[in-house]
Write a protein that holds these residues in place. Structure first.
Motif, short mmCIF file in Angstrom:
data_model
loop_
_atom_site.label_atom_id
_atom_site.label_comp_id
_atom_site.label_asym_id
_atom_site.label_seq_id
_atom_site.Cartn_x
_atom_site.Cartn_y
_atom_site.Cartn_z
N PRO A 70 0.22 -1.34 -0.19
CA PRO A 70 1.04 -0.15 0.03
C PRO A 70 1.18 0.67 -1.25
N GLU A 71 1.41 1.95 -1.08
CA GLU A 71 1.64 2.83 -2.22
C GLU A 71 2.96 2.49 -2.88
N THR A 72 3.10 2.86 -4.14
CA THR A 72 4.32 2.57 -4.89
C THR A 72 5.55 3.15 -4.20
N SER A 73 5.44 4.34 -3.61
CA SER A 73 6.58 4.98 -2.96
C SER A 73 6.99 4.27 -1.68
N ASP A 74 6.13 3.38 -1.18
CA ASP A 74 6.41 2.65 0.05
C ASP A 74 7.04 1.29 -0.21
N VAL A 75 7.37 1.00 -1.48
CA VAL A 75 7.92 -0.29 -1.87
C VAL A 75 9.31 -0.08 -2.45
N VAL A 76 10.26 -0.93 -2.04
CA VAL A 76 11.61 -0.90 -2.61
C VAL A 76 11.92 -2.25 -3.22
N LYS A 77 12.78 -2.24 -4.24
CA LYS A 77 13.17 -3.48 -4.90
C LYS A 77 14.58 -3.83 -4.47
N LEU A 78 14.77 -5.01 -3.90
CA LEU A 78 16.08 -5.51 -3.49
C LEU A 78 16.29 -6.88 -4.11
N ALA A 79 17.39 -7.01 -4.84
CA ALA A 79 17.72 -8.27 -5.51
C ALA A 79 16.54 -8.78 -6.34
N ARG A 93 13.37 -8.31 -5.93
CA ARG A 93 12.15 -8.62 -5.18
C ARG A 93 11.61 -7.36 -4.52
N ASP A 94 10.30 -7.17 -4.51
CA ASP A 94 9.68 -6.00 -3.88
C ASP A 94 9.50 -6.23 -2.38
N TYR A 95 9.81 -5.20 -1.60
CA TYR A 95 9.63 -5.23 -0.14
C TYR A 95 8.95 -3.93 0.29
N VAL A 96 8.14 -4.02 1.32
CA VAL A 96 7.56 -2.82 1.93
C VAL A 96 8.67 -2.10 2.68
N LEU A 97 8.85 -0.82 2.40
CA LEU A 97 9.95 -0.05 2.97
C LEU A 97 9.98 -0.12 4.50
N ALA A 98 8.84 -0.01 5.13
CA ALA A 98 8.79 -0.05 6.60
C ALA A 98 9.35 -1.37 7.15
N ASP A 99 9.13 -2.47 6.44
CA ASP A 99 9.65 -3.77 6.88
C ASP A 99 11.17 -3.81 6.78
N ILE A 100 11.72 -3.21 5.73
CA ILE A 100 13.17 -3.19 5.55
C ILE A 100 13.82 -2.33 6.62
N VAL A 101 13.26 -1.16 6.87
CA VAL A 101 13.81 -0.26 7.89
C VAL A 101 13.74 -0.91 9.26
#
Length: 85
Positions: A1-10, A12-20
């Motif tokens: 995934p592109e950098t803009s599609d990844v978020v950091k939570l606690a 750890r990196d997650y793919v934004l679509a998975d979190i949503v």
């Protein structure tokens, strides 16, 4: 995934679509009308918080009316004192 599609939570990196999808997939599958509206900012971090409103089947108008009524009650999304952002 592109950098803009990844978020950091606690840390750890997650793919934004998975979190949503964690918050929306249940209602996509069940067919219930749902909407998310901003509801304020977390006092500890100043990060935005949302409220998800879900209505019974075929009650799309009710879902939107509740969302509009809630949004009218929210006066400000100003960050709490002592937070940065």
């Amino acid at each position: 995934p592109e950098t803009s599609d990844v978020v950091k939570l606690a840390g750890r990196d997650y793919v934004l679509a998975d979190i949503v999808a964690r918050n929306t997939s249940l209602f996509n599958i069940s067919g219930h009308p749902a909407v998310t509206v901003p509801s304020g900012l977390a006092p500890s971090t100043g990060m935005p918080v949302g409220l998800q409103i879900v209505a019974p089947h075929w009650q799309d108008e009710l879902c939107l009316r509740v969302a509009v009524a809630f949004e009218k009650r929210i006066t400000s999304l100003t960050a709490p004192k002592g937070t940065t952002g």
